[in-house]
Structure formats: structure tokens, C-alpha cells
Design an enzyme around this catalytic site. Structure first.
Site, PDB file in Angstrom:
ATOM      1  N   CYS A  80       0.826  -1.201   0.000  1.00 35.09           N
ATOM      2  CA  CYS A  80       0.000   0.000   0.000  1.00 35.09           C
ATOM      3  C   CYS A  80       0.868   1.263   0.000  1.00 35.09           C
ATOM      4  O   CYS A  80       1.415   1.631  -1.028  1.00 35.09           O
ATOM      5  CB  CYS A  80      -1.007  -0.050   1.144  1.00 35.09           C
ATOM      6  SG  CYS A  80      -2.412   1.065   0.937  1.00 35.09           S
ATOM      7  N   HIS A 171      -3.227  -5.407   1.582  1.00 38.40           N
ATOM      8  CA  HIS A 171      -2.675  -5.777   2.890  1.00 38.40           C
ATOM      9  C   HIS A 171      -2.943  -7.249   3.199  1.00 38.40           C
ATOM     10  O   HIS A 171      -3.907  -7.566   3.872  1.00 38.40           O
ATOM     11  CB  HIS A 171      -3.323  -4.935   3.989  1.00 38.40           C
ATOM     12  CG  HIS A 171      -3.067  -3.477   3.886  1.00 38.40           C
ATOM     13  ND1 HIS A 171      -1.965  -2.883   4.449  1.00 38.40           N
ATOM     14  CD2 HIS A 171      -3.760  -2.491   3.268  1.00 38.40           C
ATOM     15  CE1 HIS A 171      -1.994  -1.587   4.204  1.00 38.40           C
ATOM     16  NE2 HIS A 171      -3.067  -1.329   3.478  1.00 38.40           N
ATOM     17  N   GLU A 173      -1.142  -8.927   5.249  1.00 41.16           N
ATOM     18  CA  GLU A 173      -0.795  -9.085   6.665  1.00 41.16           C
ATOM     19  C   GLU A 173      -2.011  -8.890   7.565  1.00 41.16           C
ATOM     20  O   GLU A 173      -2.042  -9.390   8.690  1.00 41.16           O
ATOM     21  CB  GLU A 173       0.331  -8.114   7.066  1.00 41.16           C
ATOM     22  CG  GLU A 173      -0.071  -6.668   7.261  1.00 41.16           C
ATOM     23  CD  GLU A 173      -0.267  -5.864   5.975  1.00 41.16           C
ATOM     24  OE1 GLU A 173      -0.567  -4.658   6.079  1.00 41.16           O
ATOM     25  OE2 GLU A 173      -0.136  -6.437   4.872  1.00 41.16           O
TER      26      GLU A 173
END
Length: 188
Positions: A80, A171, A173
Site C-alpha cells: 500500500c 494488505h 498481513e
């Protein structure tokens, strides 16, 4: 010996990236000083606010050292805001915002809308299907000859790679999907 991976630790998804990397067997360094760049085998530039991260890097006199290390081949994963920081050019920079000019790409910030339009999707990448969270996500609007597109959503480029760099708009994660991080570690 475990790989030592840094996570740029000024703001953004620092803990989530660090936790995922530890879960994949890495030693993690939370990078806040330029001297730490000599102690790591690769680095993650997390999501967050790209213009704020740029200002902090310059304020702490780290921007030039980080750019030099990355251009010399230190493996990097940018998610990002990290993708934005890796770009050659921004279509819509904040006043005074600079990039690290690592990937031959042009990026438009917040291309997927405001935070209220955030979404989690399963997307196809060259590494397989990834569960990805899009939060004020950027879009790659130009890809140079040396860049491989690794992911698209509705025809829009949201993931790219180069020999020592991965850049993604989303994202993983936050969803717990380690596919992209595993590919990054293959570069380290």
C-alpha cells in the site's frame, strides 16, 4: 540461520508484518535508524500514510540511505503506502512528497476510494489466490519494461515485481495470508 528482516517502524501496519514474518521463521528488526539498514537481509515498507512516512524518513535522515540500499538490491516488500514509496513517479503526490524511485512504475494514491470503501477480496496473483484487504489502496498506472505485473483487480494493476522487489496495493498481513510474504522471503 534465520533471515533477519526489517520492518520500517514509523507508522502503519508494523506489528502485523512483524508477527507474520516471525511466524515464517524470521528474526525481525523494527527499523527506526539508518544504521539498522546494515543489519538486515531485507525490509518491509508497510502500509500507512505515504506522505507522512516520506517526511519522517527525511526528518530522521534515512531517506537517501534507504533509497541507496534498495537501489543496490536490498530485497523489499512494499504494501500500500510502501508501494507508493517504491514508485518512480506519483500522479497525485502530497505537497513536497518524494518517492524512493526503486520500481519503474507510476502510481496513483487512493485509487480505490476513501476508507469507507475498504474491502477484503480473494484475488488471483502469479503466486496463487491471496486474501487481500484494500484500504485507500493505490493503483499502478504505468509499468516499465523491467517490471512484472503479478496481480490485477478488474483490469487495474495492484501488484508488481522486480528481481529484488515486490510492491502490492493491498494488505495480506491484515488477513493472515502469508503467500506474498513467502514470495518476498524467497528474494531475501
Amino acid at each position: 540461520m534465520a533471515k533477519r528482516v526489517g520492518v520500517l517502524a514509523f507508522q502503519g501496519g508494523v506489528r502485523e508484518h512483524a508477527d507474520m514474518l516471525r511466524g515464517l521463521g524470521c528474526e525481525v528488526t523494527l527499523v527506526k535508524k539508518a544504521s539498522q539498514l546494515d543489519e538486515i537481509d531485507g525490509i518491509v515498507l508497510p502500509g500507512g500514510e505515504s506522505s507522512t512516512m516520506d517526511r519522517i524518513l527525511r526528518r530522521f535522515d534515512m531517506r537517501d540511505q534507504l533509497a541507496e540500499k534498495l537501489q543496490e538490491g536490498l530485497p523489499v516488500l512494499g504494501t500500500c503506502a510502501g508501494l507508493i514509496m517504491l514508485a518512480h513517479h506519483l500522479e497525485d503526490p502530497a505537497p513536497g512528497q518524494e518517492t524512493l524511485d526503486v520500481l519503474d512504475i507510476d502510481v496513483r494514491r487512493n485509487a480505490f476510494g476513501p476508507q469507507r470503501d475498504s474491502a477484503v477480496e480473494r484475488i488471483e496473483t502469479t503466486f496463487g489466490v491471496v486474501e487481500a484487504a484494500f484500504i485507500r489502496a493505490p493503483e499502478v498506472v504505468r509499468v516499465g519494461e523491467s517490471i512484472e505485473v503479478i496481480a490485477r483487480v478488474d483490469g487495474r494493476v495492484v501488484g508488481v515485481s522486480a528481481p529484488t522487489a515486490l510492491g502490492i496495493s493491498f494488505h495480506p498481513e491484515l488477513t493472515g495470508d502469508s503467500t506474498i510474504h513467502e514470495q518476498f522471503l524467497a528474494l531475501v
